[in-house]
Write a protein that holds these residues in place. Structure first.
Motif, PDB file in Angstrom:
ATOM      1  N   GLU A 161      44.576 -19.350  -9.708  1.00 24.81           N
ATOM      2  CA  GLU A 161      43.186 -19.813  -9.746  1.00 24.81           C
ATOM      3  C   GLU A 161      43.083 -21.296  -9.403  1.00 24.81           C
ATOM      4  O   GLU A 161      42.203 -21.724  -8.650  1.00 24.81           O
ATOM      5  CB  GLU A 161      42.593 -19.530 -11.122  1.00 24.81           C
ATOM      6  CG  GLU A 161      42.418 -18.037 -11.382  1.00 24.81           C
ATOM      7  CD  GLU A 161      42.070 -17.699 -12.821  1.00 24.81           C
ATOM      8  OE1 GLU A 161      41.691 -16.557 -13.094  1.00 24.81           O
ATOM      9  OE2 GLU A 161      42.196 -18.603 -13.692  1.00 24.81           O
ATOM     10  N   ILE A 162      44.004 -22.106  -9.932  1.00 25.99           N
ATOM     11  CA  ILE A 162      44.002 -23.539  -9.645  1.00 25.99           C
ATOM     12  C   ILE A 162      44.266 -23.783  -8.156  1.00 25.99           C
ATOM     13  O   ILE A 162      43.610 -24.610  -7.517  1.00 25.99           O
ATOM     14  CB  ILE A 162      45.060 -24.258 -10.508  1.00 25.99           C
ATOM     15  CG1 ILE A 162      44.592 -24.318 -11.964  1.00 25.99           C
ATOM     16  CG2 ILE A 162      45.338 -25.669  -9.988  1.00 25.99           C
ATOM     17  CD1 ILE A 162      45.650 -24.821 -12.930  1.00 25.99           C
ATOM     18  N   THR A 163      45.226 -23.070  -7.594  1.00 27.12           N
ATOM     19  CA  THR A 163      45.589 -23.261  -6.193  1.00 27.12           C
ATOM     20  C   THR A 163      44.491 -22.770  -5.258  1.00 27.12           C
ATOM     21  O   THR A 163      44.221 -23.397  -4.225  1.00 27.12           O
ATOM     22  CB  THR A 163      46.919 -22.551  -5.897  1.00 27.12           C
ATOM     23  OG1 THR A 163      47.915 -23.021  -6.808  1.00 27.12           O
ATOM     24  CG2 THR A 163      47.373 -22.820  -4.466  1.00 27.12           C
ATOM     25  N   GLU A 181      41.313 -22.791  -5.888  1.00 23.64           N
ATOM     26  CA  GLU A 181      40.273 -23.826  -5.932  1.00 23.64           C
ATOM     27  C   GLU A 181      40.634 -24.992  -5.017  1.00 23.64           C
ATOM     28  O   GLU A 181      39.773 -25.530  -4.297  1.00 23.64           O
ATOM     29  CB  GLU A 181      40.085 -24.316  -7.363  1.00 23.64           C
ATOM     30  CG  GLU A 181      39.443 -23.285  -8.287  1.00 23.64           C
ATOM     31  CD  GLU A 181      39.442 -23.733  -9.727  1.00 23.64           C
ATOM     32  OE1 GLU A 181      39.816 -24.905  -9.994  1.00 23.64           O
ATOM     33  OE2 GLU A 181      39.074 -22.936 -10.607  1.00 23.64           O
ATOM     34  N   ALA A 182      41.904 -25.407  -5.037  1.00 26.72           N
ATOM     35  CA  ALA A 182      42.337 -26.520  -4.189  1.00 26.72           C
ATOM     36  C   ALA A 182      42.219 -26.154  -2.706  1.00 26.72           C
ATOM     37  O   ALA A 182      41.762 -26.962  -1.887  1.00 26.72           O
ATOM     38  CB  ALA A 182      43.774 -26.899  -4.532  1.00 26.72           C
ATOM     39  N   ASN A 194      40.226 -24.026  -1.373  1.00 19.93           N
ATOM     40  CA  ASN A 194      38.831 -23.811  -0.991  1.00 19.93           C
ATOM     41  C   ASN A 194      38.018 -25.097  -0.874  1.00 19.93           C
ATOM     42  O   ASN A 194      36.871 -25.072  -0.428  1.00 19.93           O
ATOM     43  CB  ASN A 194      38.157 -22.862  -1.988  1.00 19.93           C
ATOM     44  CG  ASN A 194      38.630 -21.436  -1.809  1.00 19.93           C
ATOM     45  OD1 ASN A 194      39.151 -21.068  -0.756  1.00 19.93           O
ATOM     46  ND2 ASN A 194      38.456 -20.611  -2.833  1.00 19.93           N
ATOM     47  N   ARG A 195      38.609 -26.216  -1.271  1.00 20.36           N
ATOM     48  CA  ARG A 195      37.899 -27.489  -1.087  1.00 20.36           C
ATOM     49  C   ARG A 195      37.624 -27.739   0.397  1.00 20.36           C
ATOM     50  O   ARG A 195      36.561 -28.256   0.759  1.00 20.36           O
ATOM     51  CB  ARG A 195      38.726 -28.641  -1.670  1.00 20.36           C
ATOM     52  CG  ARG A 195      38.821 -28.631  -3.192  1.00 20.36           C
ATOM     53  CD  ARG A 195      39.804 -29.681  -3.676  1.00 20.36           C
ATOM     54  NE  ARG A 195      40.115 -29.505  -5.095  1.00 20.36           N
ATOM     55  CZ  ARG A 195      41.140 -30.090  -5.710  1.00 20.36           C
ATOM     56  NH1 ARG A 195      41.954 -30.892  -5.023  1.00 20.36           N
ATOM     57  NH2 ARG A 195      41.340 -29.881  -6.990  1.00 20.36           N
ATOM     58  N   SER A 202      37.578 -19.032   3.113  1.00 23.54           N
ATOM     59  CA  SER A 202      37.820 -19.296   1.696  1.00 23.54           C
ATOM     60  C   SER A 202      38.756 -18.230   1.146  1.00 23.54           C
ATOM     61  O   SER A 202      38.798 -17.100   1.643  1.00 23.54           O
ATOM     62  CB  SER A 202      36.507 -19.274   0.916  1.00 23.54           C
ATOM     63  OG  SER A 202      35.666 -20.332   1.307  1.00 23.54           O
ATOM     64  N   ARG A 257      39.647 -15.658  -1.716  1.00 29.62           N
ATOM     65  CA  ARG A 257      39.028 -14.918  -2.813  1.00 29.62           C
ATOM     66  C   ARG A 257      40.112 -14.106  -3.499  1.00 29.62           C
ATOM     67  O   ARG A 257      40.728 -13.236  -2.890  1.00 29.62           O
ATOM     68  CB  ARG A 257      37.916 -14.003  -2.317  1.00 29.62           C
ATOM     69  CG  ARG A 257      37.258 -13.190  -3.439  1.00 29.62           C
ATOM     70  CD  ARG A 257      35.914 -12.631  -3.021  1.00 29.62           C
ATOM     71  NE  ARG A 257      36.007 -11.701  -1.911  1.00 29.62           N
ATOM     72  CZ  ARG A 257      36.256 -10.380  -2.057  1.00 29.62           C
ATOM     73  NH1 ARG A 257      36.443  -9.867  -3.260  1.00 29.62           N
ATOM     74  NH2 ARG A 257      36.296  -9.603  -0.990  1.00 29.62           N
ATOM     75  N   ARG A 263      46.263 -30.871 -12.961  1.00 27.26           N
ATOM     76  CA  ARG A 263      45.135 -29.953 -13.110  1.00 27.26           C
ATOM     77  C   ARG A 263      45.450 -28.836 -14.111  1.00 27.26           C
ATOM     78  O   ARG A 263      44.584 -28.423 -14.887  1.00 27.26           O
ATOM     79  CB  ARG A 263      44.755 -29.362 -11.745  1.00 27.26           C
ATOM     80  CG  ARG A 263      44.027 -30.367 -10.855  1.00 27.26           C
ATOM     81  CD  ARG A 263      43.605 -29.772  -9.532  1.00 27.26           C
ATOM     82  NE  ARG A 263      44.712 -29.653  -8.612  1.00 27.26           N
ATOM     83  CZ  ARG A 263      45.116 -28.517  -8.060  1.00 27.26           C
ATOM     84  NH1 ARG A 263      44.493 -27.392  -8.344  1.00 27.26           N
ATOM     85  NH2 ARG A 263      46.124 -28.485  -7.219  1.00 27.26           N
ATOM     86  N   ARG A 296      43.464 -28.488 -17.783  1.00 26.27           N
ATOM     87  CA  ARG A 296      42.702 -27.272 -18.094  1.00 26.27           C
ATOM     88  C   ARG A 296      43.246 -26.524 -19.304  1.00 26.27           C
ATOM     89  O   ARG A 296      42.486 -25.971 -20.097  1.00 26.27           O
ATOM     90  CB  ARG A 296      42.699 -26.355 -16.883  1.00 26.27           C
ATOM     91  CG  ARG A 296      41.840 -25.110 -17.056  1.00 26.27           C
ATOM     92  CD  ARG A 296      41.667 -24.372 -15.737  1.00 26.27           C
ATOM     93  NE  ARG A 296      41.031 -25.206 -14.719  1.00 26.27           N
ATOM     94  CZ  ARG A 296      40.716 -24.791 -13.501  1.00 26.27           C
ATOM     95  NH1 ARG A 296      40.970 -23.530 -13.157  1.00 26.27           N
ATOM     96  NH2 ARG A 296      40.156 -25.591 -12.628  1.00 26.27           N
TER      97      ARG A 296
END
Length: 407
Positions: free
Chosen positions: A75-77, A79-80, A82-83, A94, A96, A325, A329
């Motif tokens: 999940e963290i990766t 998000e990174a 998808n920036r 993106s 998913r 990160r 979290r």
């Protein structure tokens, strides 16, 4: 994941492969848009389609101590990534994630591989247990979907002819065992006992440790297998202690590693403990295990020992950012988590290179990946899908309740 870089002062297998990777990638996989020749029926995705990555993880059951950190890392990766999005041809996609709990059950994991592919997954990640990883690998081969295992065990990607769609980011048992045997000899321990987990990971350890100790001229005085998780380890620990070895190698995964250490101490074994990479988890350092594991050694990818203060390379900075990160979290870092992060980065980079979401092309580019990740270095080839490089490994010692780089 950092762009591969070659240190001109060190000639490694990974460095040689990295030097040749660009030409191989261009020559070996055809031009963008070309249909794969490996039987995959997947076609390029519509322009508005995300890169869907399916994950079958042990979020409950015996593998949860390792599976939950993998979910968090994914999940963290994602998000990174998808920036900025992943460039695929002239578009940016993106990521998913579709994550399912396999409940540490191989049958469930195999079923989920097909379910996730039907849901649009272009690649699969998962299997912190060897048994679930093997089930996923077999299913992935049937449905022609690339799969990256985050589990420990040598049978996941072998035989290669039957695992052409499967890859593995954890270190090989042979490489870990050699480092452990060298460490045992360096510590002047002449006789050791092996306490190995049940199942495929333990099987790999028994084979690799026996060979490595023989080569290091260290006597293996006794081998005992741990019972299935959920049963008492006391009897196995007493059998090991009765042999009076100078050292004990515990080959298993968290939470079994810490429990085994506690039972060995309760059986009055006060010698040195040596762990394989499966023990490197925050669970092993829990308050219940702290006294038993203090001073124990382990072999694990060297990324665990990177200092945030001395981070200079792109990889070091990415590692520092990931750990920051994760800690921000969840309150603490987890040393097993980076495997899943590297797996997702490898998928994303392969999609970028393939300029397509086609599963067949993704597989072709995965098997040519040469990269430095958060956990360690990888060098996949057509004949080697277990990509963690031996020179990625280092030795650690538990000092004041934390893993510290040794020597």
């Amino acid at each position: 994941m950092a762009t591969p870089a070659i240190d001109s002062s060190v000639l490694t297998r990974r460095g040689v492969l990295a030097a040749a990777a660009a030409s191989l990638l261009l020559a070996g996989c055809g031009q963008p848009g070309e249909r794969p020749d490996d039987g995959s029926s997947a076609s390029s995705a519509p322009g508005d389609q995300d890169l869907v990555v399916g994950a079958s993880l042990e979020l409950t059951g015996r593998g949860a101590a390792l599976g939950v950190p993998q979910q968090r890392a994914l999940e963290i990766t994602a998000e990174a990534l998808n920036r900025a999005g992943i460039p695929v041809g002239n578009r940016r996609r993106s990521v998913r994630l579709v994550i399912q709990d396999n409940r540490s059950n191989p049958t469930v994991a195999a079923r989920q591989a097909a379910e996730l592919t039907r849901a649009g997954a272009r690649a699969l990640i998962g299997g912190t247990l060897a048994e679930t990883s093997v089930a996923l690998a077999e299913a992935a081969q049937k449905i022609k979907t690339p799969f990256i295992s985050v589990g420990l065990g040598d049978g996941v990607v072998l035989p290669i002819a039957e695992r052409t769609f499967s890859f593995q980011v954890t270190p090989d048992a042979v490489d870990v065992a050699r480092r452990l045997a060298d460490l045992v000899r360096a510590k002047r321990v002449r006789q050791v006992a092996l306490l190995a987990a049940d199942g495929l990971h333990g099987d790999s350890g028994v084979r690799a440790v026996r060979t490595a100790l023989q080569a290091a001229d260290v006597e293996l005085v006794r081998t005992v297998r741990l019972p299935a998780t959920g049963r008492s380890f006391a009897g196995a620990a007493r059998r090991i202690a009765a042999a009076e070895p100078g050292g004990v190698i515990v080959w298993g995964t968290a939470p079994d590693s810490g429990v085994a250490a506690r039972e060995l101490r309760r059986a009055d074994y006060d010698g040195q403990l040596f762990f394989d990479a499966g023990a490197i988890s925050e669970d092993t350092l829990s308050e219940a295990n702290a006294a038993a594991v203090e001073g124990a050694y382990a072999v694990h990818p060297a990324g665990l020992g990177a200092s945030a203060l001395s981070a200079t390379s792109t990889t070091d900075l990415e590692r520092r950012d990931f750990n920051y990160r994760y800690t921000q979290r969840y309150g603490t870092s987890d040393t097993f988590a980076p495997y899943a992060s590297d797996a997702l980065q490898l998928v994303a980079e392969s999609v970028r290179l393939a300029t397509s979401l086609d599963r067949g092309r993704l597989r072709a580019f995965l098997q040519m990946q040469v990269a430095e990740g958060i956990a360690g270095g990888y060098a996949f080839t057509e004949t080697r899908h277990g990509g963690m490089e031996p020179d990625s490994l280092a030795t650690y010692v538990v000092a004041q309740g934390s893993w510290q780089l040794y020597g």
